[in-house]
Write a protein that holds these residues in place. Structure first.
Motif, PDB file in Angstrom:
ATOM      1  N   ALA A   1      17.051  -5.193   0.847  1.00 33.14           N
ATOM      2  CA  ALA A   1      16.451  -6.190  -0.045  1.00 33.14           C
ATOM      3  C   ALA A   1      16.141  -5.637  -1.427  1.00 33.14           C
ATOM      4  CB  ALA A   1      15.169  -6.746   0.586  1.00 33.14           C
ATOM      5  N   THR A   2      15.856  -4.345  -1.509  1.00 38.53           N
ATOM      6  CA  THR A   2      15.420  -3.762  -2.786  1.00 38.53           C
ATOM      7  C   THR A   2      16.480  -2.916  -3.470  1.00 38.53           C
ATOM      8  OG1 THR A   2      14.510  -1.754  -1.757  1.00 38.53           O
ATOM      9  CG2 THR A   2      13.047  -3.686  -1.950  1.00 38.53           C
ATOM     10  N   GLY A   3      17.533  -2.562  -2.728  1.00 43.23           N
ATOM     11  CA  GLY A   3      18.545  -1.697  -3.298  1.00 43.23           C
ATOM     12  C   GLY A   3      18.155  -0.238  -3.310  1.00 43.23           C
ATOM     13  N   ARG A   4      17.056   0.107  -2.664  1.00 41.39           N
ATOM     14  CA  ARG A   4      16.609   1.493  -2.535  1.00 41.39           C
ATOM     15  C   ARG A   4      16.747   1.953  -1.083  1.00 41.39           C
ATOM     16  NH1 ARG A   4      13.061   4.094  -6.098  1.00 41.39           N
ATOM     17  NH2 ARG A   4      12.718   3.007  -8.070  1.00 41.39           N
ATOM     18  N   THR A   5      17.222   3.136  -0.885  1.00 44.19           N
ATOM     19  CA  THR A   5      17.337   3.667   0.472  1.00 44.19           C
ATOM     20  C   THR A   5      15.959   4.120   0.946  1.00 44.19           C
ATOM     21  OG1 THR A   5      19.607   4.400   0.102  1.00 44.19           O
ATOM     22  CG2 THR A   5      18.401   5.400   1.939  1.00 44.19           C
ATOM     23  N   VAL A   6      15.516   3.518   2.047  1.00 43.62           N
ATOM     24  CA  VAL A   6      14.202   3.830   2.610  1.00 43.62           C
ATOM     25  C   VAL A   6      14.366   4.179   4.085  1.00 43.62           C
ATOM     26  CG1 VAL A   6      11.900   2.939   3.130  1.00 43.62           C
ATOM     27  CG2 VAL A   6      13.030   2.296   0.984  1.00 43.62           C
ATOM     28  N   LYS A   7      13.722   5.249   4.516  1.00 41.12           N
ATOM     29  CA  LYS A   7      13.754   5.660   5.909  1.00 41.12           C
ATOM     30  C   LYS A   7      12.332   5.633   6.487  1.00 41.12           C
ATOM     31  CE  LYS A   7      18.159   6.891   5.944  1.00 41.12           C
ATOM     32  NZ  LYS A   7      19.181   6.183   6.772  1.00 41.12           N
TER      33      LYS A   7
ATOM     34  N   HIS B   1      12.656  -9.064  -0.940  1.00 44.05           N
ATOM     35  CA  HIS B   1      13.475  -9.350  -2.124  1.00 44.05           C
ATOM     36  C   HIS B   1      12.636 -10.000  -3.209  1.00 44.05           C
ATOM     37  CE1 HIS B   1      16.504 -11.285  -4.688  1.00 44.05           C
ATOM     38  NE2 HIS B   1      17.311 -10.302  -4.291  1.00 44.05           N
ATOM     39  N   ALA B   2      11.749 -10.920  -2.812  1.00 44.79           N
ATOM     40  CA  ALA B   2      10.944 -11.646  -3.795  1.00 44.79           C
ATOM     41  C   ALA B   2       9.776 -10.824  -4.320  1.00 44.79           C
ATOM     42  CB  ALA B   2      10.426 -12.944  -3.172  1.00 44.79           C
TER      43      ALA B   2
ATOM     44  N   LEU C   1       0.818  -1.211   0.000  1.00 43.18           N
ATOM     45  CA  LEU C   1       0.000   0.000   0.000  1.00 43.18           C
ATOM     46  C   LEU C   1       0.855   1.265   0.000  1.00 43.18           C
ATOM     47  CD1 LEU C   1      -2.612  -1.105   2.700  1.00 43.18           C
ATOM     48  CD2 LEU C   1      -2.854  -1.230   0.208  1.00 43.18           C
ATOM     49  N   ASN C   2       2.162   1.091   0.218  1.00 44.55           N
ATOM     50  CA  ASN C   2       3.072   2.236   0.314  1.00 44.55           C
ATOM     51  C   ASN C   2       4.092   2.269  -0.819  1.00 44.55           C
ATOM     52  OD1 ASN C   2       2.827   1.439   3.679  1.00 44.55           O
ATOM     53  ND2 ASN C   2       2.244   3.476   2.971  1.00 44.55           N
ATOM     54  N   LEU C   3       3.764   1.678  -1.962  1.00 38.21           N
ATOM     55  CA  LEU C   3       4.740   1.612  -3.048  1.00 38.21           C
ATOM     56  C   LEU C   3       5.197   2.998  -3.494  1.00 38.21           C
ATOM     57  CD1 LEU C   3       3.392  -1.308  -5.286  1.00 38.21           C
ATOM     58  CD2 LEU C   3       5.385  -1.308  -3.776  1.00 38.21           C
ATOM     59  N   ASP C   4       4.277   3.942  -3.605  1.00 38.21           N
ATOM     60  CA  ASP C   4       4.652   5.286  -4.044  1.00 38.21           C
ATOM     61  C   ASP C   4       5.625   5.929  -3.060  1.00 38.21           C
ATOM     62  OD1 ASP C   4       3.083   5.089  -6.300  1.00 38.21           O
ATOM     63  OD2 ASP C   4       1.367   6.164  -5.428  1.00 38.21           O
TER      64      ASP C   4
ATOM     65  N   LEU D   1       8.876  -4.822  -7.959  1.00 41.48           N
ATOM     66  CA  LEU D   1       7.929  -3.721  -8.107  1.00 41.48           C
ATOM     67  C   LEU D   1       8.592  -2.358  -7.994  1.00 41.48           C
ATOM     68  CD1 LEU D   1       5.016  -5.162  -5.935  1.00 41.48           C
ATOM     69  CD2 LEU D   1       5.159  -5.106  -8.432  1.00 41.48           C
ATOM     70  N   LEU D   2       9.746  -2.309  -7.329  1.00 46.42           N
ATOM     71  CA  LEU D   2      10.439  -1.038  -7.117  1.00 46.42           C
ATOM     72  C   LEU D   2      11.622  -0.849  -8.054  1.00 46.42           C
ATOM     73  CD1 LEU D   2      10.452  -0.913  -3.204  1.00 46.42           C
ATOM     74  CD2 LEU D   2       8.897   0.261  -4.778  1.00 46.42           C
ATOM     75  N   SER D   3      11.915  -1.839  -8.881  1.00 47.21           N
ATOM     76  CA  SER D   3      13.087  -1.745  -9.764  1.00 47.21           C
ATOM     77  C   SER D   3      12.772  -0.881 -10.987  1.00 47.21           C
ATOM     78  CB  SER D   3      13.505  -3.134 -10.216  1.00 47.21           C
ATOM     79  OG  SER D   3      12.462  -3.777 -10.921  1.00 47.21           O
TER      80      SER D   3
END
Length: 290
Positions: free
Chosen positions: A218-224, A282-283, A151-154, A288-290
């Motif tokens: 897991a996604t390679g994106r920096t998330v805080k 990761h799975a 629900l928080n993909l954006d 979805l975030l790549s």
């Protein structure tokens, strides 16, 4: 063994359905649109078109059933707590009318508080109605679903994970598929009775700060993790067109657990499930975030 499953296309119900089929059971599936099932699944189940809000339809669909997996499905009702209570009443009527011997109900951590936890109060009403029956009832008190992150993909794409919960307070996070594993095991085992509660806590408690770090790795994106106020969330939900009752039901799910809450079930070997947030992210999240 005759087993009925509600919400069989959901995150948990689909896993329950798969495991029952693999165990050699031909489950009865209650769903509004059987065409959502794959052709090979349809060959191996008894699919019944059924709206769980329809009391008589639920009673008819669960005739001659030995065990039932009941989920209160998501609702768009203006008063979600009342809607969940009505769904619980339908389950109770069907169980009593058809003499269903065992029921596994997908509840939530926080239902033991009974009041003040928003939509979870609706699950508590279902628990209470099922507990009045003279039959075997198991409430699965589930932790925070990994899949809620979808629900928080954006926001994740923008580098943050919003929460109204204190970012450094650990809570149980769980893969919905692992809940399905526990539910299926209980449905297939017929040597239990009475009123039981079993939490499903995932492999470890995590704070939102820790969850954000795991998602980042897991996604390679920096998330805080970013704490927002209840009013911030109210505004977001109101902007989405939700009614006042719907907004408050969602806000109270977190605010109610911040206030004087002690879980009934402590973490134990009985409540701990294996899938880590990192493996799930990761799975599922990474593509979805790549």
């Amino acid at each position: 063994m005759r087993i009925a499953v509600t919400t069989p296309t959901g995150n948990v119900g689909s896993r329950v359905t798969q495991l029952l089929i693999q165990a050699g059971v031909r489950p009865t599936l209650l769903l509004r649109d059987p065409s959502k099932l794959s052709p090979e699944t349809l060959e191996r189940v008894r699919a019944v078109q059924c709206d769980q809000r329809d009391t008589e339809a639920v009673i008819e669909a669960t005739k001659d059933v030995d065990a039932l997996f009941w989920v209160d499905p998501p609702t768009s009702d203006p008063d979600p707590i009342a809607a969940y209570a009505a769904l619980g009443a339908n389950a109770a009527r069907a169980i009593e009318h058809n003499g269903i011997g065992r029921t596994v109900f997908q509840s939530s951590v926080g239902a033991e508080k009974r009041h003040g936890v928003g939509e979870i109060d609706g699950l508590a009403r279902t628990e209470e109605q099922l507990d009045r029956l003279d039959t075997a009832i198991l409430h699965l008190r589930c932790g925070y679903f990994f899949s809620n992150l979808l629900l928080n993909l954006d926001q994740l794409r923008e580098g943050y994970l919003p929460t109204t919960f204190p970012p450094d307070r650990p809570i149980p996070w769980v893969d919905p598929r692992d809940i399905g594993d526990v539910a299926a095991a209980r449905l297939l085992h017929d040597d239990w009775s009475g009123r039981l509660v079993q939490a499903v806590h995932g492999p470890t408690h995590l704070s939102y700060t820790q969850a954000a770090e795991i998602v980042s790795a897991a996604t390679g994106r920096t998330v805080k993790a970013v704490e927002i106020s209840d009013d911030d969330l109210r505004q977001v939900l109101s902007d989405q067109g939700l009614t006042t009752d719907q907004v408050e039901a969602m806000v109270r799910m977190s605010s109610g657990l911040r206030e004087d809450f002690t879980p009934e079930n402590e973490r134990s070997v009985l409540t701990t499930t294996p899938t880590s947030l990192g493996a799930w992210a990761h799975a599922v999240l990474r593509p979805l975030l790549s």
